[in-house]
Design an enzyme around this catalytic site. Structure first.
Site, PDB file in Angstrom:
ATOM      1  N   ASN A 208       0.757  -1.105   0.097  1.00 41.14           N
ATOM      2  CA  ASN A 208      -0.018  -0.130  -0.144  1.00 41.14           C
ATOM      3  C   ASN A 208       0.739   1.165  -0.106  1.00 41.14           C
ATOM      4  O   ASN A 208       2.132   1.039  -0.163  1.00 41.14           O
ATOM      5  CB  ASN A 208      -1.040  -0.132   1.237  1.00 41.14           C
ATOM      6  N   PRO A 303      -2.475 -12.852   9.013  1.00 42.53           N
ATOM      7  CA  PRO A 303      -2.516 -12.783  10.413  1.00 42.53           C
ATOM      8  C   PRO A 303      -2.925 -11.505  11.023  1.00 42.53           C
ATOM      9  O   PRO A 303      -2.590 -10.518  10.316  1.00 42.53           O
ATOM     10  CB  PRO A 303      -1.482 -13.322  11.114  1.00 42.53           C
ATOM     11  N   ASP A 304      -3.942 -11.646  11.857  1.00 47.53           N
ATOM     12  CA  ASP A 304      -4.599 -10.200  12.476  1.00 47.53           C
ATOM     13  C   ASP A 304      -3.561  -9.980  13.677  1.00 47.53           C
ATOM     14  O   ASP A 304      -3.855 -10.403  14.671  1.00 47.53           O
ATOM     15  CB  ASP A 304      -5.833 -10.157  12.745  1.00 47.53           C
TER      16      ASP A 304
END
Length: 397
Positions: A208, A303-304
């Site tokens: 991003n 994964p969070d």
């Protein structure tokens, strides 16, 4: 914190001298008395009148002033302050300090003092990177001179990189830290920053637009308040801060492992823009165009990290702060994210393209807590970091 402290502020000749005007105001707001010294080159950028008006004191400019030197004024000035602050500190004044030169009032003051000295460098990126400047910095650091910054950023010359003077509030935080006690001394804080890069093949990846600037500024602000910072950073555009433990990672999985390894901590601040997805099976060879059509990419969820730390049954940091970059319904989405993840605070911002916030020098955040939403005015990312770091210090008590 700075009540009744006397700061001898030396402004030297760089475009960043204009920040010295705001720096004077910020120091005086906190109770400090500021005695200004201008070099001849500094007068090309700010006027003695404007500096004197903000400082409320006489501006000193000349080494051979008949009135001042009748009482050896340069010696008195150098000894009466609690701290000598050079901001901006050009490559020239740093070289003079390293060589022990005393050919004007500023350099003479710096040589004739036993008062602590702090500098905020500001110069072109090539000058900053030059081996001579780095040697000089090493020399004066060995002499006990404290260095604040510089930051990465756009410069008046049109180049980008390290050499931009730290923002006034960053410098003020360092000055406050010098006089201490620093409220986060003895506290371990994990800060994640930058984007993650999720490989598609050996030459392509998903990422991003995060520059890492906000996380880097926050780490600096926490260090200025005395924190022991573990800085877990993805491939950011900006240079990492000084005086932190740097753990460089590429992917979300690597960031999770680094955060887990850094625990326990008193606080964990998740400013990184972690990719939500990765390619399930990244190719070990560069994908080629084919007459058979476009390649099919299968995605898997990353994964969070924020939720994982927020929901730890044991060893959870006392304060867990997440960030939420949204493009619409900012408060609603951030509030829902806080509840879903289980963190204590969410720092939300609007990163829609027209704001210029993603990758830019400024931020406008809304702090979401169990007390509701607290919108902050748009300000530099350094100012956001300073304000947030103080809130963190207050919360950790």
């Amino acid at each position: 914190m700075l009540q009744d402290k006397r700061i001898l502020l030396i402004l030297t000749g760089g475009i960043a001298a204009y920040k010295g005007l705001d720096l004077i105001r910020r120091l005086r707001e906190r109770g400090a008395a500021v005695t200004p010294v201008l070099t001849r080159a500094a007068e090309q950028f700010v006027t003695p009148l404007s500096v004197a008006a903000l400082a409320g004191e006489k501006v000193y400019r000349d080494l051979f002033d008949l009135t001042d030197e009748a009482e050896m004024g340069h010696i008195q000035l150098s000894r009466s302050a609690d701290l000598i602050l050079v901001a901006p500190a050009t490559a020239d004044i740093i070289a003079k300090m390293a060589q022990g030169r005393a050919d004007d009032l500023a350099s003479t003051l710096l040589l004739a003092t036993d008062t602590p000295v702090m500098i905020a460098p500001a110069m072109n990126v090539r000058m900053w990177d030059h081996p001579a400047t780095q040697r000089n910095l090493t020399r004066i650091a060995g002499d006990g001179v404290a260095v604040v910054g510089p930051n990465d950023g756009d410069m008046a010359c049109g180049e980008f990189g390290p050499g931009r003077m730290s923002e006034p509030l960053e410098i003020v935080a360092a000055v406050e830290g010098h006089f201490g006690p620093r409220p986060l001394t003895g506290k371990h804080v994990i800060v994640t920053s930058g984007p993650t890069h999720e490989p598609i093949d050996p030459v392509r990846y998903i990422a991003n637009r995060s520059s890492g600037a906000q996380g880097t500024a926050l780490a600096r602000a926490l260090v200025a308040l005395g924190a022991d910072v573990t800085f877990v950073t993805g491939p950011a555009d900006v240079a990492p801060p000084a005086d932190v433990k740097i753990v460089a990672v590429e992917t979300a999985h690597e960031m999770k492992d680094a955060v887990d390894a850094a625990l326990p901590a008193d606080a964990a601040i998740f400013a990184a823009a972690v990719a939500d997805w990765r390619v399930a099976s990244a190719s070990d060879q560069k994908l080629k165009k084919s007459k058979d059509g476009l390649p099919v990419l299968t995605f898997a969820e990353n994964p969070d990290i924020l939720a994982g730390v927020s929901q730890l049954a044991t060893g959870r940091p006392g304060l867990v702060v997440g960030f939420a970059a949204e493009t619409h319904d900012v408060v609603a989405h951030a509030t829902a994210k806080r509840a879903r993840k289980g963190c204590d605070w969410i720092v939300a911002n609007d990163v829609s393209p027209e704001t210029g916030i993603m990758g830019g020098p400024e931020n406008a955040v809304i702090l979401i807590t169990d007390q509701g939403s607290d919108p902050w005015p748009r300000m530099s990312k350094a100012d956001v970091a300073t304000r947030l770091a103080q809130r963190i210090a207050n919360a950790l008590g």
